[in-house]
Motif scaffolding. Structure first.
Motif, PDB file in Angstrom:
ATOM      1  N   ALA A 148      42.516  39.976  36.081  1.00 28.90           N
ATOM      2  CA  ALA A 148      41.966  38.708  36.564  1.00 28.90           C
ATOM      3  C   ALA A 148      42.295  38.509  38.042  1.00 28.90           C
ATOM      4  O   ALA A 148      41.447  38.064  38.835  1.00 28.90           O
ATOM      5  CB  ALA A 148      42.520  37.553  35.733  1.00 28.90           C
ATOM      6  N   LEU A 149      43.520  38.858  38.426  1.00 35.19           N
ATOM      7  CA  LEU A 149      43.903  38.711  39.829  1.00 35.19           C
ATOM      8  C   LEU A 149      43.095  39.646  40.723  1.00 35.19           C
ATOM      9  O   LEU A 149      42.753  39.292  41.858  1.00 35.19           O
ATOM     10  CB  LEU A 149      45.400  38.989  39.984  1.00 35.19           C
ATOM     11  N   ILE A 150      42.766  40.826  40.217  1.00 40.45           N
ATOM     12  CA  ILE A 150      41.957  41.764  41.007  1.00 40.45           C
ATOM     13  C   ILE A 150      40.564  41.186  41.248  1.00 40.45           C
ATOM     14  O   ILE A 150      40.018  41.276  42.358  1.00 40.45           O
ATOM     15  CB  ILE A 150      41.890  43.130  40.304  1.00 40.45           C
ATOM     16  N   TYR A 151      39.970  40.578  40.220  1.00 39.14           N
ATOM     17  CA  TYR A 151      38.674  39.925  40.426  1.00 39.14           C
ATOM     18  C   TYR A 151      38.805  38.770  41.418  1.00 39.14           C
ATOM     19  O   TYR A 151      37.952  38.583  42.293  1.00 39.14           O
ATOM     20  CB  TYR A 151      38.124  39.406  39.096  1.00 39.14           C
ATOM     21  N   PHE A 152      39.864  37.999  41.276  1.00 37.47           N
ATOM     22  CA  PHE A 152      40.089  36.878  42.197  1.00 37.47           C
ATOM     23  C   PHE A 152      40.336  37.376  43.621  1.00 37.47           C
ATOM     24  O   PHE A 152      40.007  36.693  44.597  1.00 37.47           O
ATOM     25  CB  PHE A 152      41.288  36.064  41.707  1.00 37.47           C
ATOM     26  N   SER A 175      31.969  35.033  37.399  1.00 39.62           N
ATOM     27  CA  SER A 175      31.593  35.137  35.987  1.00 39.62           C
ATOM     28  C   SER A 175      32.651  35.883  35.192  1.00 39.62           C
ATOM     29  O   SER A 175      32.972  35.513  34.049  1.00 39.62           O
ATOM     30  CB  SER A 175      30.238  35.841  35.856  1.00 39.62           C
ATOM     31  N   ALA A 176      33.219  36.950  35.755  1.00 40.28           N
ATOM     32  CA  ALA A 176      34.265  37.686  35.053  1.00 40.28           C
ATOM     33  C   ALA A 176      35.496  36.810  34.841  1.00 40.28           C
ATOM     34  O   ALA A 176      36.117  36.834  33.768  1.00 40.28           O
ATOM     35  CB  ALA A 176      34.633  38.938  35.843  1.00 40.28           C
ATOM     36  N   LEU A 177      35.863  36.028  35.840  1.00 45.07           N
ATOM     37  CA  LEU A 177      37.030  35.158  35.693  1.00 45.07           C
ATOM     38  C   LEU A 177      36.808  34.099  34.615  1.00 45.07           C
ATOM     39  O   LEU A 177      37.716  33.805  33.823  1.00 45.07           O
ATOM     40  CB  LEU A 177      37.346  34.488  37.036  1.00 45.07           C
ATOM     41  N   TYR A 214      38.161  36.234  31.356  1.00 45.06           N
ATOM     42  CA  TYR A 214      39.595  35.954  31.440  1.00 45.06           C
ATOM     43  C   TYR A 214      39.939  34.483  31.242  1.00 45.06           C
ATOM     44  O   TYR A 214      41.095  34.093  31.392  1.00 45.06           O
ATOM     45  CB  TYR A 214      40.140  36.455  32.779  1.00 45.06           C
ATOM     46  N   GLY A 215      38.957  33.666  30.904  1.00 44.45           N
ATOM     47  CA  GLY A 215      39.227  32.308  30.454  1.00 44.45           C
ATOM     48  C   GLY A 215      39.563  31.300  31.531  1.00 44.45           C
ATOM     49  O   GLY A 215      40.069  30.218  31.223  1.00 44.45           O
ATOM     50  N   TRP A 216      39.302  31.608  32.787  1.00 41.73           N
ATOM     51  CA  TRP A 216      39.505  30.603  33.825  1.00 41.73           C
ATOM     52  C   TRP A 216      38.371  29.581  33.730  1.00 41.73           C
ATOM     53  O   TRP A 216      37.218  29.935  33.471  1.00 41.73           O
ATOM     54  CB  TRP A 216      39.482  31.236  35.210  1.00 41.73           C
ATOM     55  N   ASN A 217      38.690  28.312  33.951  1.00 43.03           N
ATOM     56  CA  ASN A 217      37.600  27.344  34.034  1.00 43.03           C
ATOM     57  C   ASN A 217      37.094  27.260  35.474  1.00 43.03           C
ATOM     58  O   ASN A 217      37.748  27.724  36.417  1.00 43.03           O
ATOM     59  CB  ASN A 217      38.035  25.969  33.514  1.00 43.03           C
ATOM     60  N   VAL A 218      35.931  26.675  35.632  1.00 41.60           N
ATOM     61  CA  VAL A 218      35.291  26.652  36.950  1.00 41.60           C
ATOM     62  C   VAL A 218      36.146  25.904  37.966  1.00 41.60           C
ATOM     63  O   VAL A 218      36.276  26.322  39.127  1.00 41.60           O
ATOM     64  CB  VAL A 218      33.887  26.024  36.840  1.00 41.60           C
TER      65      VAL A 218
END
Length: 345
Positions: free
Chosen positions: A223-227, A300-302, A306-310
């Protein structure tokens, strides 16, 4: 030409008017020429003998020093008489009027370039045409490098390309060891050369590597890599802009590379920050969906994987952008304070 002597150069009898000596019959001019040549030869011989004696003395001193496991330093009288420059003044060339003018120009550039670059980049990303050009040629590589750097600090191998970053499915021990070695070398060189900034940066990055490798599980790291795409683009853009403050004589300053870096950095920072700042009031600004050939977009991946909200995605990206701007502002004010005398002049 020296005046003729009052006596004969050969026999020493009193000199008379005429070309020859009445006592010994020598011609005065020839005798004087021979006498002058003999004196010059004697002086040369004495100089050679003195040089040989000095060389022999130095060789003897060198042999004694080698036997004592120390090497002496021979300093000629001319070199010893020269003034020794102050260590703080090494590398500084004083040209009356010129140095002061260059310092004032550099201070004014530091005063103006960063604000102009940020404002110009902000307006450029508002234009669809300029935004497309900036993203294609300048900021997208920085975005992908942000993914890769984040992956490296989480212990994964990663290869950035123009539009996608390939990340290894599992953590790489080799990458962790390689990065640890490089950062350890940075800390060591900082300690060795008394460059405390190098030590500080190396220590902070080593701590970040440890936290990313051992403090995050696989899903958290992914998730951090996507972020790290947009967030990394802002951080790397800030670092590129900071290179404008390198000291005079630095490689980036001498070869004018800092000008290109400040343009790329400002474009990268504003490309991400402007979008996420606008997403606070307009969620449609967020690029949800799929990217052709790459899968889900980063937001979208986050959210979907990975369950992050907007709100969390927006909040963290905006916070990273504000932190980058705050760091640039602090750096700007520090150098503004240092250059205050040049700016007043």
């Amino acid at each position: 030409m020296s005046l003729p002597s009052a006596s004969c150069p050969r026999c020493g009898a009193p000199r008379v008017d005429g070309p020859e000596c009445p006592a010994c019959g020598v011609i005065y001019l020839r005798a004087e020429a021979r006498f002058a040549a003999q004196q010059a030869e004697a002086r040369d011989r004495e100089a050679r003998e003195a040089a040989q004696r000095e060389a022999e003395d130095q060789r003897a001193a060198l042999r004694e020093a080698l036997e004592a496991h120390s090497v002496p330093t021979f300093v000629s009288p001319l070199a010893a008489a020269q003034a020794v420059p102050e260590p703080s003044a090494e590398g500084i060339t004083f040209h009356p009027g010129e140095a002061l003018g260059d310092g004032a120009l550099e201070a004014r550039l530091r005063l103006a370039v960063l604000p102009v670059a940020l404002v110009g980049a902000w307006f450029a990303v508002q234009s669809p045409l300029f935004h497309m050009l900036l993203r294609t040629f300048l900021t997208m590589p920085v975005h992908e490098l942000g993914h890769a750097v984040t992956a490296w600090f989480c212990g994964y191998s990663a290869t950035p390309t123009l539009w996608v970053t390939h990340v290894s499915p599992e953590r790489s021990t080799f990458m962790v060891l390689l990065l640890s070695g490089l950062l350890g070398a940075l800390v060591w060189q900082g300690w060795k050369r008394r460059r405390w900034a190098w030590m500080g940066v190396g220590a902070v990055l080593l701590a970040a590597l440890g936290a990313g490798r051992f403090g995050l599980d696989h899903d958290q790291a992914q998730a951090l890599i996507y972020f790290g795409g947009d967030a990394g683009r802002m951080v790397l853009g800030t670092a590129l802009m900071a290179t404008f403050f390198v000291p005079r004589g630095h490689y980036l300053h001498r070869h004018q590379l800092r000008w290109g870096f400040v343009v790329i950095g400002a474009s990268a920072l504003m490309d991400s920050f402007e979008m996420w700042w606008g997403a606070r009031t307009n969620v449609d600004r967020i690029p949800f969906g799929r990217v052709e050939g790459a899968g889900l977009s980063d937001p979208s991946a986050l959210v979907d994987t990975y369950g992050w909200n907007v709100s969390r995605v927006i909040h963290w990206n905006v916070n990273v952008g504000l932190a980058c701007l705050a760091a640039l502002a602090a750096l700007y004010l520090v150098f503004l304070w240092r250059d205050r005398e040049a700016l007043r002049g």
